[in-house]
Write an enzyme that holds these catalytic residues in place. Structure first.
Site, PDB file in Angstrom:
ATOM      1  N   SER A 197      41.117  42.379  37.198  1.00 53.18           N
ATOM      2  CA  SER A 197      42.274  41.727  37.810  1.00 53.18           C
ATOM      3  C   SER A 197      43.460  42.687  37.904  1.00 53.18           C
ATOM      4  O   SER A 197      44.238  42.633  38.866  1.00 53.18           O
ATOM      5  CB  SER A 197      42.656  40.464  37.033  1.00 53.18           C
ATOM      6  OG  SER A 197      42.920  40.761  35.690  1.00 53.18           O
ATOM      7  N   HIS A 206      42.998  44.551  41.015  1.00 54.16           N
ATOM      8  CA  HIS A 206      43.419  43.818  42.219  1.00 54.16           C
ATOM      9  C   HIS A 206      44.905  44.083  42.474  1.00 54.16           C
ATOM     10  O   HIS A 206      45.324  44.350  43.610  1.00 54.16           O
ATOM     11  CB  HIS A 206      43.181  42.322  42.045  1.00 54.16           C
ATOM     12  CG  HIS A 206      41.763  41.894  42.263  1.00 54.16           C
ATOM     13  ND1 HIS A 206      41.161  41.925  43.497  1.00 54.16           N
ATOM     14  CD2 HIS A 206      40.825  41.425  41.394  1.00 54.16           C
ATOM     15  CE1 HIS A 206      39.909  41.484  43.389  1.00 54.16           C
ATOM     16  NE2 HIS A 206      39.686  41.181  42.116  1.00 54.16           N
TER      17      HIS A 206
END
Length: 337
Positions: A39, A42
């Site tokens: 994450s 990202h």
């Protein structure tokens, strides 16, 4: 203190900032290790995750550990729970803290995370760890907790067949958890050769390359022709979801734990419907630190081998580039020398 902030796509800068002052109910933690999660990547490569976008320079990092300075846990080595739920909403009262709509999560949105030398964080979210765990091990308790929460949702039967699609750090933890949970056959799918090798080392019985011709036949053969009792997708792309659906036996569960880049997921609905599958989506984790600490302390799960790269805070930008290239497994940043 030194702080690493993400200013834009691929733009991580280390600068000096004033140290934080703990508020009531908080403790000051000197951060010792921060794992870079998918994450985080990202944010680094896309400037967003899901429906949250980068609106100001952000300190990333939610897999972290440190040493408490002052307060009731002074001097204790701790793993830091990155999720601070409100404790007052319906979801929190139901025990679903991971679903709290107003949760304050480290390294997400406007909430600075652990990539800095010092952080003030709620004392109740600091979990002491034994000396048997290294600083990096303690940081790894968070991704292990994510895998454990997904396993709880999937409820693999003892003696069952488990398929895991995606063998990054969480997938590698999942392989080990499935094994100790009683699965007699664990099949892993992963496109990267070095991660396939890691999956085999972590205990997968069969490791397949999704690019193999007639992969459906290979999965069927690996699962004894009946499919998986539970399938875990931890890759975050539609191809992986499709493989998870294909691998599942009729009437079974598919747990989607991957985070897609464009905030959408599609799957072969006809096949899933004919199989009568139950699709479950996994978000972060619940109260897992007591369990994950015991799993690592007792040697039931190896998180040490998952860490392949370590960088000082000054080299945070390099650490992100290496992690984003996926040339290794887990990349850890060590703010304290």
């Amino acid at each position: 203190m030194k702080v690493a902030r993400l200013h834009g796509l691929g733009d991580v800068r280390v600068a000096e900032e004033a140290p934080p002052t703990p508020a009531e109910g908080e403790s000051l933690v000197r951060v010792t290790a921060v794992g870079l999660c998918g994450s985080d990547l990202h944010w680094f490569s896309e400037g967003s995750i899901g429906d949250a976008g980068l609106s100001q320079p952000l300190v990333l990092g939610h897999e972290f550990a440190g040493v408490v300075e002052g307060g009731p846990l002074d001097g204790r080595r701790v793993a830091v729970d990155p999720a601070h739920p409100c404790g007052r909403c319906e979801q929190c009262f139901e025990g679903n803290h991971n679903l709290c709509p107003t949760v304050r999560f480290a390294g997400h949105g406007s909430n600075d995370g652990g990539l800095r030398e010092l952080i003030a964080w709620p004392t109740a979210l600091l979990h002491p760890v034994p000396d048997s765990l290294s600083d990096a091990d303690a940081a790894m308790l968070e991704p292990l907790g994510v895998a454990l929460h997904a396993l709880d949702l999937g409820r693999p039967p003892i003696g069952g067949v488990v398929v895991i699609v995606g063998c990054g750090p969480i997938g590698l933890c999942m392989i080990q958890l499935a094994r100790i949970a009683g699965a007699t056959r664990v099949v892993a799918l992963e496109p990267l050769a070095h991660r396939r090798a890691a999956a085999a080392a972590m205990g997968a019985d069969v490791v397949l390359d999704p690019g193999t011709p007639d992969i459906a036949a290979a999965i069927a053969d690996a699962t004894g022709g009946r499919g998986a009792d539970v399938t875990f997708e931890i890759a975050g792309n539609d191809a992986a979801v499709g493989l998870a659906v294909a691998a599942a036996r009729p009437g079974s569960r598919v747990v989607l734990a991957g985070i897609p880049a464009d905030d959408t997921t599609t799957f072969p609905a006809g096949l899933a419907r004919r199989k009568g599958l139950t699709l479950m989506l996994s978000r972060r984790m619940k109260e897992m630190y007591a369990r994950t600490t015991q799993l690592v302390d007792r040697g039931l799960v190896d998180v040490t081998s998952v860490v392949t790269h370590t960088y000082p805070l000054d080299d945070a930008a390099t650490a992100f580039r290496v992690a984003d290239d996926r040339t290794g497994l887990k990349v850890v940043v060590t703010p304290r020398a």
